[in-house]
Design a protein around this motif. Structure first.
Motif, mmCIF file in Angstrom:
data_model
loop_
_atom_site.group_PDB
_atom_site.id
_atom_site.type_symbol
_atom_site.label_atom_id
_atom_site.label_comp_id
_atom_site.label_asym_id
_atom_site.label_seq_id
_atom_site.Cartn_x
_atom_site.Cartn_y
_atom_site.Cartn_z
ATOM 1 N N THR A 10 0.818 -1.211 0.000
ATOM 2 C CA THR A 10 0.000 0.000 0.000
ATOM 3 C C THR A 10 0.851 1.260 0.000
ATOM 4 O O THR A 10 0.470 2.277 -0.581
ATOM 5 C CB THR A 10 -0.943 0.021 1.218
ATOM 6 N N VAL A 13 1.877 1.955 -3.608
ATOM 7 C CA VAL A 13 0.732 2.447 -4.380
ATOM 8 C C VAL A 13 0.428 3.891 -4.016
ATOM 9 O O VAL A 13 0.186 4.736 -4.885
ATOM 10 C CB VAL A 13 -0.501 1.548 -4.136
ATOM 11 N N ARG A 14 0.457 4.201 -2.725
ATOM 12 C CA ARG A 14 0.164 5.575 -2.296
ATOM 13 C C ARG A 14 1.184 6.558 -2.869
ATOM 14 O O ARG A 14 0.830 7.644 -3.345
ATOM 15 C CB ARG A 14 0.148 5.638 -0.762
ATOM 16 N N VAL A 17 0.539 6.990 -6.700
ATOM 17 C CA VAL A 17 -0.653 7.807 -6.948
ATOM 18 C C VAL A 17 -0.371 9.263 -6.609
ATOM 19 O O VAL A 17 -0.702 10.184 -7.386
ATOM 20 C CB VAL A 17 -1.852 7.275 -6.135
ATOM 21 N N VAL A 29 -5.904 4.040 0.277
ATOM 22 C CA VAL A 29 -5.442 2.878 -0.480
ATOM 23 C C VAL A 29 -5.470 1.671 0.447
ATOM 24 O O VAL A 29 -4.953 1.724 1.566
ATOM 25 C CB VAL A 29 -4.002 3.091 -1.009
ATOM 26 N N ARG A 30 -6.062 0.584 -0.005
ATOM 27 C CA ARG A 30 -6.086 -0.635 0.801
ATOM 28 C C ARG A 30 -6.090 -1.850 -0.129
ATOM 29 O O ARG A 30 -6.659 -1.809 -1.222
ATOM 30 C CB ARG A 30 -7.301 -0.657 1.735
ATOM 31 N N PHE A 42 -5.238 -3.163 -5.597
ATOM 32 C CA PHE A 42 -5.539 -2.369 -4.404
ATOM 33 C C PHE A 42 -6.769 -1.510 -4.686
ATOM 34 O O PHE A 42 -6.984 -1.060 -5.814
ATOM 35 C CB PHE A 42 -4.351 -1.472 -4.044
ATOM 36 N N ARG A 43 -7.513 -1.257 -3.646
ATOM 37 C CA ARG A 43 -8.666 -0.361 -3.744
ATOM 38 C C ARG A 43 -8.180 1.071 -3.577
ATOM 39 O O ARG A 43 -7.400 1.383 -2.662
ATOM 40 C CB ARG A 43 -9.679 -0.710 -2.650
ATOM 41 N N LEU A 44 -8.633 1.948 -4.465
ATOM 42 C CA LEU A 44 -8.317 3.374 -4.381
ATOM 43 C C LEU A 44 -9.620 4.127 -4.173
ATOM 44 O O LEU A 44 -10.432 4.239 -5.098
ATOM 45 C CB LEU A 44 -7.618 3.850 -5.658
ATOM 46 N N THR A 49 -9.680 0.940 -8.644
ATOM 47 C CA THR A 49 -8.653 -0.015 -8.239
ATOM 48 C C THR A 49 -7.346 0.350 -8.918
ATOM 49 O O THR A 49 -7.328 0.936 -10.010
ATOM 50 C CB THR A 49 -9.009 -1.460 -8.625
#
Length: 297
Positions: A10, A13-14, A17, A29-30, A42-44, A49
């Motif tokens: 995560t 990804v964070r 983004v 983000v998870r 990952f869910r945004l 996603t």
């Protein structure tokens, strides 16, 4: 030189983004429950996603999906992923990556399916609709999809090595007969669209029904027999019969479908990195494929 297997979490990804799509930096983000293997998901926020290829071979699929999914979607009877943005390498991550619209639903393995034979028919209708889309300009079999849609002979050596390794553990004589029959049943048709990885993790369910098909990373144009593996890896009994009746393929294509399924199951059982649960599932698949060959060949 970038790490060929970066840590995908995560935090990465964070950072990606925040750096490339600052308009979404406020969104949480998870990880999702089933994040995938070829790609990590990952869910945004609530509506998107993020998917990151986990290794270099899968990175070849990113641009392909962004190009073709918007063209395929209007012609299909069920939702498929909608690309929203394509990210670039950065933050020590070496490949392109994707932001997609979130699609609600549970995977077919965990969801309660109301009517499994009807589920099989609905999936067959989706695959038939996919096959009927104009293939002009579509991506043929190659490295981007591990040669799905091409000739099974690409995996002949690998399959025979697995058969040799499994001598005494499975009925290798019967398995060899299935493999030889699949190789002999050569594809004679014009190229058509196929999904390439029709598996329980890529089939979403809502209210007990098939509601979406995701992950077109191994899609392309060519021989659609690779899409038949679901008949043995997920369906059984009445649902398998319903799928075969609805999918509308000839005996040769069904034989090649057995071949694709057998190849993957054999290398999984023979592989040293397969865990016990995966190996046991693959053994059951091998048994079902051999039984199907005895019944229909």
């Amino acid at each position: 030189m970038p790490d060929p297997k970066p840590t995908i979490d995560t935090d990465l990804v964070r950072r990606l983004v925040n750096a490339q799509f600052p308009q979404w930096r406020h969104l949480p983000v998870r990880p999702v429950a089933f994040g995938g293997w070829d790609n990590r998901t990952f869910r945004l926020g609530n509506d998107m996603t993020v998917r990151l290829p986990s290794a270099a071979p899968y990175a070849l699929q990113v641009e392909k999906e962004h190009r073709w999914l918007p063209r395929l979607a209007p012609l299909l009877p069920l939702p498929i992923p909608v690309p929203l943005a394509m990210g670039e390498p950065g933050e020590d991550y070496p490949w392109q990556w994707s932001v997609y619209r979130w699609i609600d639903g549970e995977t077919a393995k965990t969801a309660e399916i109301a009517d499994r034979p009807q589920f099989a028919v609905d999936l067959a209708k989706f695959l038939i609709a996919l096959r009927r889309i104009d293939p002009a300009g579509g991506p043929p079999a190659g490295q981007h999809n591990f040669f799905r849609g091409g000739s099974l002979s690409v995996y002949d050596n690998q399959t025979r090595e697995a058969l040799q390794a499994l001598e005494g553990q499975i009925d290798t004589q019967a398995a060899t007969a299935v493999w030889d029959a699949a190789l002999a049943a050569t594809w004679q048709g014009s190229p058509v669209w196929f999904h390439g990885d029709v598996a329980w993790g890529n089939l979403l369910v809502q209210n007990g029904r098939l509601s979406a098909v995701i992950d077109f990373g191994t899609s392309g144009i060519g021989d659609p027999s690779c899409d038949l593996a679901i008949a043995w890896t997920f369906f059984q009994g009445e649902s398998r019969e319903a799928f075969r009746a609805a999918i509308d393929v000839d005996e040769a294509t069904w034989a090649r479908g057995r071949g694709w399924t057998l190849w993957k199951a054999l290398i999984t059982v023979a592989g040293h990195d397969a865990n016990q649960a995966e190996a046991e599932r693959s053994r059951r698949v091998i048994d079902d494929v051999l039984a199907d060959h005895r019944k229909f060949a």
